[in-house]
Design an enzyme around this catalytic site. Structure first.
Site, mmCIF file in Angstrom:
data_model
loop_
_atom_site.group_PDB
_atom_site.id
_atom_site.type_symbol
_atom_site.label_atom_id
_atom_site.label_comp_id
_atom_site.label_asym_id
_atom_site.label_seq_id
_atom_site.Cartn_x
_atom_site.Cartn_y
_atom_site.Cartn_z
ATOM 1 N N HIS A 146 0.867 -1.177 0.000
ATOM 2 C CA HIS A 146 0.000 0.000 0.000
ATOM 3 C C HIS A 146 0.910 1.235 0.000
ATOM 4 O O HIS A 146 2.015 1.184 0.533
ATOM 5 C CB HIS A 146 -0.845 -0.051 1.274
ATOM 6 C CG HIS A 146 -1.921 0.970 1.371
ATOM 7 N ND1 HIS A 146 -1.698 2.261 1.772
ATOM 8 C CD2 HIS A 146 -3.259 0.884 1.135
ATOM 9 C CE1 HIS A 146 -2.844 2.931 1.789
ATOM 10 N NE2 HIS A 146 -3.814 2.123 1.402
ATOM 11 N N ASP A 223 2.814 -4.822 7.864
ATOM 12 C CA ASP A 223 1.623 -3.986 7.733
ATOM 13 C C ASP A 223 0.411 -4.916 7.856
ATOM 14 O O ASP A 223 0.088 -5.661 6.940
ATOM 15 C CB ASP A 223 1.670 -3.283 6.372
ATOM 16 C CG ASP A 223 0.351 -2.610 6.008
ATOM 17 O OD1 ASP A 223 -0.651 -2.778 6.739
ATOM 18 O OD2 ASP A 223 0.323 -1.926 4.973
ATOM 19 N N GLN A 226 -4.874 -5.203 6.731
ATOM 20 C CA GLN A 226 -5.914 -6.063 6.163
ATOM 21 C C GLN A 226 -5.937 -7.454 6.809
ATOM 22 O O GLN A 226 -6.661 -8.329 6.347
ATOM 23 C CB GLN A 226 -5.710 -6.229 4.652
ATOM 24 C CG GLN A 226 -5.810 -4.943 3.866
ATOM 25 C CD GLN A 226 -7.227 -4.373 3.849
ATOM 26 O OE1 GLN A 226 -8.208 -5.060 4.156
ATOM 27 N NE2 GLN A 226 -7.338 -3.107 3.504
ATOM 28 N N LYS A 249 -10.530 -0.795 10.322
ATOM 29 C CA LYS A 249 -10.643 -1.990 9.474
ATOM 30 C C LYS A 249 -10.939 -3.222 10.324
ATOM 31 O O LYS A 249 -11.022 -4.338 9.834
ATOM 32 C CB LYS A 249 -9.360 -2.189 8.659
ATOM 33 C CG LYS A 249 -9.112 -1.051 7.652
ATOM 34 C CD LYS A 249 -7.887 -1.300 6.836
ATOM 35 C CE LYS A 249 -7.373 -0.080 6.094
ATOM 36 N NZ LYS A 249 -8.195 0.326 4.955
ATOM 37 N N CYS A 387 -4.772 2.505 -3.715
ATOM 38 C CA CYS A 387 -3.520 2.988 -3.090
ATOM 39 C C CYS A 387 -2.405 1.966 -3.238
ATOM 40 O O CYS A 387 -1.575 1.798 -2.325
ATOM 41 C CB CYS A 387 -3.722 3.346 -1.624
ATOM 42 S SG CYS A 387 -4.824 4.730 -1.385
HETATM 43 N N1 PLP Z 1 -1.938 -0.879 4.473
HETATM 44 C C1 PLP Z 1 -2.899 -1.552 3.826
HETATM 45 C C2 PLP Z 1 -2.611 -2.916 3.291
HETATM 46 C C3 PLP Z 1 -4.154 -0.978 3.650
HETATM 47 O O1 PLP Z 1 -5.107 -1.653 3.006
HETATM 48 C C4 PLP Z 1 -4.392 0.310 4.168
HETATM 49 C C5 PLP Z 1 -5.685 0.973 3.965
HETATM 50 O O2 PLP Z 1 -6.416 0.652 3.061
HETATM 51 C C6 PLP Z 1 -3.363 0.964 4.851
HETATM 52 C C7 PLP Z 1 -2.150 0.337 4.983
HETATM 53 C C8 PLP Z 1 -3.552 2.311 5.436
HETATM 54 O O3 PLP Z 1 -4.460 2.262 6.493
HETATM 55 P P1 PLP Z 1 -4.984 3.585 7.194
HETATM 56 O O4 PLP Z 1 -5.485 4.487 6.096
HETATM 57 O O5 PLP Z 1 -6.056 3.123 8.098
HETATM 58 O O6 PLP Z 1 -3.830 4.194 7.916
#
Ligand code: PLP
Length: 433
Positions: A146, A223, A226, A249, A387
């Site tokens: 992401h 990370d 998800q 999430k 993203c």
């Molecule tokens: N990493 C992954 C794999 C994501 O899907 C997302 C959000 O869609 C993020 C990071 C970023 O999360 P946040 O916007 O809640 O900080």
């Protein structure tokens, strides 16, 4: 801390349908009743919410926990001498303990509250990264990250002279572990890898990747944005050094998340934001810092958000994350089969290990058009690059349509999705052959 059971009221849903579900098979339609928003119609139709990768809906227990905090417990934390402040502090610290339990961290001191995954990764990049990276050092990312696990590292690499290396992905959307191994070397300082790809649904072999990284002397950030709502996560079993998550999430509120960091790493890391609560002493000659995790929580945090995140964790743990994973896997298998029967539909991401994310393109229909037509049918999906622009570049597409599942989705939602795609194909001149 043993006050957990006495101070925090039992969330209503966890003692109701969630607890009932824990006794038998998970019944998504029953659990859906815990989520007030799912009973509101959208565009005159039943809402089919398949945008859980972007954010999940909130059960009554979470909504009530936040409301109750403001009605009964609101005060600023840590500095207060009065009862209410101590009570709010207890609730906030109990929420930290719930995050610890969710991740099976060894200590609640290893949990730092953040605004979400993005801020958690930035914390590591700016604190650990700036203190530990120098010119010529290497940071290994993967081709399915992401943007929030790419851009902070680009910024810190610019400042430190470290360089990024990227693990390529296969046509099925799996990491090339052979390439990963050959990227690791004496200059590798950090590997930062997504646990579950939001664009492809791939579940990465994180434990194995940690082993290899550690053998090369590198630290590993995972990370988990998800992952945490969809499968049990055990940071001690994974062996990772940092783990990032977002509350929203995980059926919790927006604006709250957490970073797990191994105790000795957090202890050695400098602050990255200054302000109240993160100091031990302040004078104009110089200041000293509080221990972790407070050192990384400058200013008044999202107290109500943390408490409601705690309620969300209680909710999923009462159901059982293994049960949730089982349900979503079954649903994904069913949706994948149904999607493969649609002529002109191509799945993007067909890894052997996948979580409940179905990314696809349909011949002759731009993903945004598809998303708009599905919306008119009451089916909420996401369309675009999610993203994760490098993933789209890798597959030579502008974006995908993405249905992402949660514990309250079932076969009826998949049927609505499939019917709406059929309708879109008819509108676009019978792409369905
Ligand atoms: N990493 C992954 C794999 C994501 O899907 C997302 C959000 O869609 C993020 C990071 C970023 O999360 P946040 O916007 O809640 O900080």
């Amino acid at each position: 801390m043993n006050a957990l059971a006495t101070v925090v009221p039992t969330p209503p849903a966890a003692s109701g349908s969630a607890a009932a579900a824990a006794k038998g098979a998970l019944v998504a339609a029953d659990l859906a009743r815990d989520f007030p928003i799912l009973s509101r119609p959208v565009r005159g139709r039943r809402l089919v919410y398949l945008d859980n990768g972007a954010t999940t809906q909130k059960p009554e227990a979470v909504i009530e926990a936040e409301r109750r905090f403001y009605r009964e417990s609101n005060a600023n934390i840590h500095r207060g001498v009065h009862w209410l402040s101590q009570h709010a502090t207890d609730l906030y610290e109990q929420a930290r303990e719930r995050v610890r339990r969710l991740l099976n961290a060894a200590s609640a001191d290893e949990i730092v509250f953040t605004r979400g995954t993005t801020e958690a990764i930035n914390l590591v990049a700016y604190s650990w990264g700036r203190a530990n990276l120098k010119a010529g050092d290497e940071v290994v990312l993967t081709g399915m990250e992401h943007h929030s696990n790419i851009v902070p590292w680009q910024l810190v690499c610019e400042q430190t002279g470290a360089v990024l290396k990227v693990v390529p992905i296969t046509d099925r959307g799996e990491l090339r572990l052979d390439a990963y191994e050959s990227l690791l070397g004496p200059r590798t300082r950090l590997v930062s890898v997504v646990h579950v790809s939001n664009a492809l649904g791939t579940v990465n072999p994180v434990a194995r990747m940690v082993e290899l990284a550690h053998a090369a002397g590198a630290k590993v950030l995972v990370d988990g944005a998800q992952a945490v709502a969809h499968q049990p996560v055990d940071v001690q079993a994974l062996g990772c050094d940092f783990y990032a998550l977002s509350g929203h999430k995980l059926y919790g509120p927006t604006g709250i998340g957490a970073l797990y960091g191994r105790r000795e790493l957090l202890a050695a890391m400098p602050p990255w934001q200054g302000g109240g609560d993160m100091i031990r002493t302040v004078s104009f000659e110089g200041s000293t810092w509080a221990d972790a995790p407070q050192r990384f929580e400058a200013g008044t945090p999202n107290i109500a958000g943390a408490v409601a995140l705690g309620a969300a964790i209680d909710y999923v743990m009462a159901i059982g994350l293994d049960r949730i994973a089982e349900h979503e896997h079954r649903l994904l298998a069913h949706a994948t089969e149904a999607a493969q029967r649609i002529p002109g539909l191509r799945l993007i991401g067909t890894a052997a290990e996948k979580a409940g994310i179905l990314s696809f393109v349909v011949d002759g229909i731009h993903p945004h058009d598809l998303g708009t037509i599905l919306d008119a049918e009451g089916v909420a999906i996401r369309a675009g690059h999610h993203c994760a622009m490098p993933v789209m570049t890798r597959f030579g597409i502008p974006g995908t349509a993405r249905a992402s599942f949660a514990l309250y989705n079932d076969e009826a939602d998949v049927a609505a999705l499939v019917a709406a795609i059929g309708k879109a194909q008819q509108m676009f001149g019978g792409a369905r052959r």
